[in-house]
Design an enzyme around this catalytic site. Structure first.
Site, PDB file in Angstrom:
ATOM      1  N   PHE A 150       0.812  -1.222   0.000  1.00 26.82           N
ATOM      2  CA  PHE A 150       0.000   0.000   0.000  1.00 26.82           C
ATOM      3  C   PHE A 150       0.842   1.267   0.000  1.00 26.82           C
ATOM      4  O   PHE A 150       0.373   2.325  -0.391  1.00 26.82           O
ATOM      5  CB  PHE A 150      -0.927   0.010   1.236  1.00 26.82           C
ATOM      6  CG  PHE A 150      -0.226   0.415   2.505  1.00 26.82           C
ATOM      7  CD1 PHE A 150      -0.049   1.761   2.817  1.00 26.82           C
ATOM      8  CD2 PHE A 150       0.292  -0.542   3.377  1.00 26.82           C
ATOM      9  CE1 PHE A 150       0.635   2.143   3.967  1.00 26.82           C
ATOM     10  CE2 PHE A 150       0.975  -0.156   4.527  1.00 26.82           C
ATOM     11  CZ  PHE A 150       1.151   1.187   4.805  1.00 26.82           C
ATOM     12  N   LYS A 174      -1.112  -7.251  -9.372  1.00 24.23           N
ATOM     13  CA  LYS A 174      -2.087  -7.385  -8.277  1.00 24.23           C
ATOM     14  C   LYS A 174      -1.686  -6.331  -7.241  1.00 24.23           C
ATOM     15  O   LYS A 174      -0.853  -6.566  -6.370  1.00 24.23           O
ATOM     16  CB  LYS A 174      -2.015  -8.803  -7.693  1.00 24.23           C
ATOM     17  CG  LYS A 174      -3.256  -9.288  -6.972  1.00 24.23           C
ATOM     18  CD  LYS A 174      -3.730  -8.439  -5.828  1.00 24.23           C
ATOM     19  CE  LYS A 174      -2.906  -8.541  -4.581  1.00 24.23           C
ATOM     20  NZ  LYS A 174      -3.284  -7.523  -3.537  1.00 24.23           N
ATOM     21  N   GLU A 177      -4.890  -3.932  -2.185  1.00 24.71           N
ATOM     22  CA  GLU A 177      -6.342  -3.708  -2.184  1.00 24.71           C
ATOM     23  C   GLU A 177      -6.696  -2.454  -1.398  1.00 24.71           C
ATOM     24  O   GLU A 177      -7.837  -2.004  -1.421  1.00 24.71           O
ATOM     25  CB  GLU A 177      -7.051  -4.945  -1.612  1.00 24.71           C
ATOM     26  CG  GLU A 177      -6.779  -5.245  -0.136  1.00 24.71           C
ATOM     27  CD  GLU A 177      -5.418  -5.901   0.151  1.00 24.71           C
ATOM     28  OE1 GLU A 177      -4.588  -6.008  -0.777  1.00 24.71           O
ATOM     29  OE2 GLU A 177      -5.197  -6.287   1.317  1.00 24.71           O
ATOM     30  N   SER A 227       5.377  -7.009   3.412  1.00 21.13           N
ATOM     31  CA  SER A 227       5.892  -7.300   4.750  1.00 21.13           C
ATOM     32  C   SER A 227       6.712  -8.592   4.759  1.00 21.13           C
ATOM     33  O   SER A 227       6.630  -9.415   3.832  1.00 21.13           O
ATOM     34  CB  SER A 227       4.715  -7.435   5.712  1.00 21.13           C
ATOM     35  OG  SER A 227       3.868  -8.470   5.259  1.00 21.13           O
ATOM     36  N   CYS A 282       9.669   1.951   3.595  1.00 17.04           N
ATOM     37  CA  CYS A 282      10.584   0.850   3.910  1.00 17.04           C
ATOM     38  C   CYS A 282      12.001   1.359   4.106  1.00 17.04           C
ATOM     39  O   CYS A 282      12.845   0.639   4.615  1.00 17.04           O
ATOM     40  CB  CYS A 282      10.563  -0.195   2.812  1.00 17.04           C
ATOM     41  SG  CYS A 282      11.187   0.462   1.272  1.00 17.04           S
ATOM     42  N   GLU A 382       9.556  -4.009  13.091  1.00 11.86           N
ATOM     43  CA  GLU A 382       9.297  -2.884  12.186  1.00 11.86           C
ATOM     44  C   GLU A 382       8.016  -2.207  12.683  1.00 11.86           C
ATOM     45  O   GLU A 382       6.966  -2.843  12.761  1.00 11.86           O
ATOM     46  CB  GLU A 382       9.095  -3.397  10.761  1.00 11.86           C
ATOM     47  CG  GLU A 382       8.848  -2.277   9.774  1.00 11.86           C
ATOM     48  CD  GLU A 382       8.619  -2.778   8.353  1.00 11.86           C
ATOM     49  OE1 GLU A 382       7.886  -3.778   8.165  1.00 11.86           O
ATOM     50  OE2 GLU A 382       9.151  -2.149   7.418  1.00 11.86           O
TER      51      GLU A 382
HETATM   52  P1  NAD Z   1       1.609  -6.691   2.953  1.00  9.46           P
HETATM   53  O1  NAD Z   1       2.652  -7.744   3.000  1.00  9.46           O
HETATM   54  O2  NAD Z   1       0.496  -6.743   3.928  1.00  9.46           O
HETATM   55  O3  NAD Z   1       0.903  -6.686   1.493  1.00  9.46           O
HETATM   56  C1  NAD Z   1       1.668  -6.647   0.311  1.00  9.46           C
HETATM   57  C2  NAD Z   1       0.874  -7.350  -0.798  1.00  9.46           C
HETATM   58  O4  NAD Z   1       0.713  -8.735  -0.468  1.00  9.46           O
HETATM   59  C3  NAD Z   1      -0.521  -6.781  -1.026  1.00  9.46           C
HETATM   60  O5  NAD Z   1      -0.769  -6.750  -2.417  1.00  9.46           O
HETATM   61  C4  NAD Z   1      -1.427  -7.770  -0.315  1.00  9.46           C
HETATM   62  O6  NAD Z   1      -2.701  -7.872  -0.898  1.00  9.46           O
HETATM   63  C5  NAD Z   1      -0.677  -9.084  -0.464  1.00  9.46           C
HETATM   64  N1  NAD Z   1      -0.901  -9.988   0.679  1.00  9.46           N
HETATM   65  C6  NAD Z   1      -1.175  -9.635   1.966  1.00  9.46           C
HETATM   66  N2  NAD Z   1      -1.291 -10.723   2.733  1.00  9.46           N
HETATM   67  C7  NAD Z   1      -1.077 -11.801   1.936  1.00  9.46           C
HETATM   68  C8  NAD Z   1      -1.041 -13.213   2.154  1.00  9.46           C
HETATM   69  N3  NAD Z   1      -1.259 -13.738   3.365  1.00  9.46           N
HETATM   70  N4  NAD Z   1      -0.782 -14.001   1.110  1.00  9.46           N
HETATM   71  C9  NAD Z   1      -0.544 -13.494  -0.114  1.00  9.46           C
HETATM   72  N5  NAD Z   1      -0.576 -12.165  -0.387  1.00  9.46           N
HETATM   73  C10 NAD Z   1      -0.822 -11.328   0.617  1.00  9.46           C
HETATM   74  O7  NAD Z   1       2.387  -5.289   3.014  1.00  9.46           O
HETATM   75  P2  NAD Z   1       1.788  -3.818   3.148  1.00  9.46           P
HETATM   76  O8  NAD Z   1       1.271  -3.630   4.532  1.00  9.46           O
HETATM   77  O9  NAD Z   1       0.912  -3.513   1.995  1.00  9.46           O
HETATM   78  O10 NAD Z   1       3.128  -2.954   2.959  1.00  9.46           O
HETATM   79  C11 NAD Z   1       3.971  -2.581   4.015  1.00  9.46           C
HETATM   80  C12 NAD Z   1       5.180  -3.488   4.091  1.00  9.46           C
HETATM   81  O11 NAD Z   1       5.887  -3.440   2.859  1.00  9.46           O
HETATM   82  C13 NAD Z   1       6.180  -3.044   5.152  1.00  9.46           C
HETATM   83  O12 NAD Z   1       6.640  -4.168   5.837  1.00  9.46           O
HETATM   84  C14 NAD Z   1       7.309  -2.421   4.346  1.00  9.46           C
HETATM   85  O13 NAD Z   1       8.596  -2.458   4.939  1.00  9.46           O
HETATM   86  C15 NAD Z   1       7.279  -3.258   3.111  1.00  9.46           C
HETATM   87  N6  NAD Z   1       7.907  -2.562   1.989  1.00  9.46           N
HETATM   88  C16 NAD Z   1       9.147  -2.986   1.614  1.00  9.46           C
HETATM   89  C17 NAD Z   1       9.789  -2.342   0.579  1.00  9.46           C
HETATM   90  C18 NAD Z   1      11.169  -2.779   0.140  1.00  9.46           C
HETATM   91  O14 NAD Z   1      11.603  -2.348  -0.904  1.00  9.46           O
HETATM   92  N7  NAD Z   1      11.851  -3.620   0.895  1.00  9.46           N
HETATM   93  C19 NAD Z   1       9.167  -1.279  -0.081  1.00  9.46           C
HETATM   94  C20 NAD Z   1       7.893  -0.888   0.336  1.00  9.46           C
HETATM   95  C21 NAD Z   1       7.261  -1.549   1.369  1.00  9.46           C
END
Ligand code: NAD
Length: 497
Positions: A150, A174, A177, A227, A282, A382
């Site tokens: 997000f 994808k 959401e 994450s 991040c 985090e």
């Molecule tokens: P998230 O992991 O909750 O979601 C990321 C994506 O995965 C979304 O599209 C979501 O729909 C999908 N998803 C969520 N749960 C899932 C599951 N159980 N199975 C399969 N798909 C699933 O992350 P978020 O809250 O949207 O983003 C924040 C996180 O992203 C933080 O931890 C941040 O550090 C990380 N981030 C990392 C970087 C990097 O370059 N390392 C960059 C931006 C964000």
């Protein structure tokens, strides 16, 4: 009536038949702004099939024409920069200027994708044996997938599909959401730039949609950002299903402050790097490591951070906006409480902050702890909120040992006026992106985004040359063209003769 977010499947915008409905909310008051129907299994299959069919044509399109689509796209994104930033700010709560920055960092990747021909050059060696030449081509994989978080709904989709498609692939995105309208607008503009229908598809959903993509036999590569637990799951499941996977995950980024640094520079840089974007980056600095007598600067740092005022996306004086959702806010508040309970000093406490008239929003005020130690949850986890942890060490060597012991390795920075200290830090630190007097060292797209350790699972990173390697296969040709047209004799050994 709230807006319906469509899927983009085979060039058609469809509401979809899915019975699972998600409401997209305004983080400033949690009111509904749009809704989406999660894609059905059949719709995801259609998206993959459309990408596959379009890719068969696209891979034959001249590389310079593929680059021209990216040039037109870059131009359109710039023309629509403010419009995109407005959509983005409304669904994420980011301030307008920060939202513009999110779009801009994506536009820079599209600029790099327009340079695709030179990045797809192979290698040649003449006369690897007498009269025999070897040369290599770089060819696209087929259909690739992007699963995005997000927190950067423009930049991170733009890390992925422009590079993948410039290389000659089809793509299924994808997006998160939680803020799907920015990626949808990016996709519309991509078609306007001349991308063939079906080449880029966007499907909405959550775990079910991701699981189907992870196991689909026509998907060759998966790019994920999100994450740690989801990143680990995606890396394991994707590779178990024989996909190429790059998974960028969570972070805990340290800024090391040396006694010879300029105090005011440190304070100015640390404010934005820690609580900017509500800490939902991040690469945000979440730990400040004060070396030697710089610990005396902590009260001034805390004072400067306390003065940052969160506010609405269109408030020009707002330092940052709300967190993305109530669960994120509850988690940050719970971690702040854990910091207090575990003995850290809460110098600035943003737990009770709110914006008048928007009390229902996911607000957390700037928060600063001192006396933070590695055993505390606020150090280990985090937080992804506007919370800075200050910790104290005696020497640069102690600071390096602390940072290297941390399981994350996304970004770090050192503030110093000593070349020797900076050189030692950049050389010895086990973190993939290092800033020297730069707090958030996100590389520009002619380099790659190179997080390490628990911040990245995979081999090849996002954008730059590494993305070209990730989204392509190398084909190596060894060729002999004898002038006579005849190769004399037999060769029963493996050696080239
Ligand atoms: P998230 O992991 O909750 O979601 C990321 C994506 O995965 C979304 O599209 C979501 O729909 C999908 N998803 C969520 N749960 C899932 C599951 N159980 N199975 C399969 N798909 C699933 O992350 P978020 O809250 O949207 O983003 C924040 C996180 O992203 C933080 O931890 C941040 O550090 C990380 N981030 C990392 C970087 C990097 O370059 N390392 C960059 C931006 C964000």
């Amino acid at each position: 009536m709230t807006q319906q977010v469509h899927h983009l499947i085979g060039g058609e915008y469809v509401a979809g038949q899915g019975s699972s409905v998600i409401t997209v909310t305004n983080p400033a008051n949690n009111g509904p702004i749009a809704q989406l129907n999660c894609a059905t299994e059949a719709e995801i299959n259609q998206a993959v099939a459309a990408a596959k069919a379009a890719q068969q044509q696209w891979k034959e399109v001249a590389v310079s024409e593929r680059a021209r689509v990216m040039l037109r796209y870059q131009h359109l994104l710039k023309e629509h920069h403010n419009e995109l930033a407005t959509i983005l700010a409304k669904e994420t709560g980011k301030t307008f200027e920060d939202a513009k920055g999110d779009v801009w960092r994506g536009i820079e990747v599209v600029e790099q994708a327009a340079n695709i021909a030179s990045m797809m050059m192979g290698e040649t060696v003449e006369n690897v044996a007498r009269g025999i030449d070897t040369y290599s081509y770089i060819q696209p994989l087929g259909v690739c997938v992007g699963i995005t978080p997000f927190n950067f709904p423009a930049m991170i989709p733009l890390w992925m599909f422009p590079m993948a498609i410039a290389c000659g692939n089809g793509f299924v995105l994808k997006p998160s959401e939680q803020d799907p309208m920015t990626p949808m607008r990016l996709a519309e503009l991509f078609e306007e730039a001349g991308a063939p229908k079906g080449l880029l598809n966007v499907v909405h959903g959550t775990k079910d949609a991701v699981d189907q993509l992870l196991t689909h036999s026509d998907i060759k590569a998966i790019s994920f950002v999100g994450s740690v637990p989801v990143g680990q799951y995606i890396y394991k499941t994707g590779t178990d299903n024989m996909k190429r996977v790059q998974a960028f995950a969570g972070a805990k980024n340290h800024m090391v402050i040396m006694p010879d640094a300029d105090k005011q520079t440190v304070i100015n840089q640390l404010v934005g790097a820690s609580v900017g974007a509500a800490g939902q980056r991040c690469m945000a600095i979440s730990v400040a490591v004060f070396v030697g007598n710089t610990k005396e600067w902590i009260p001034e740092v805390a004072q400067a951070i306390a003065e940052v005022r969160p506010g609405l996306w269109d408030d020009p004086d707002a330092g940052y906006g709300p967190l993305i959702n109530p669960a994120a806010k509850a988690r940050v508040l719970e971690l702040i409480e854990s910091g207090k309970a575990e003995g850290a000093n809460c110098l600035v406490d943003g737990s009770d902050f709110t914006v008048p008239g928007f009390e229902e929003g996911n607000w957390v005020g700037p928060t600063v702890f001192s006396g933070v130690t590695p055993e505390m949850r606020i150090y280990k986890e985090e937080i992804f909120g506007p919370v800075l942890s200050c910790t104290e060490v005696e020497t640069l060597a102690d600071a390096i040992a602390l940072v290297n012991a941390n399981p994350f390795g996304n970004g770090t920075s050192i503030f110093t006026n000593s070349g020797a200290a900076a050189r030692k830090y950049q050389h010895e630190i086990e973190v993939g992106q290092v800033g020297i007097n730069i707090p958030i060292p996100v590389p520009l797209p002619f380099f790659s985004f190179t997080g390490w350790k628990n911040s990245f699972y995979g081999d090849l990173h996002a954008y730059g040359k590494q993305a070209v390697r990730f989204y392509t296969e190398t084909k190596t040709v060894t060729a002999r063209w004898p002038e006579s047209g005849i190769v004399e004799g037999q060769n029963l050994t493996i050696a080239l003769k």
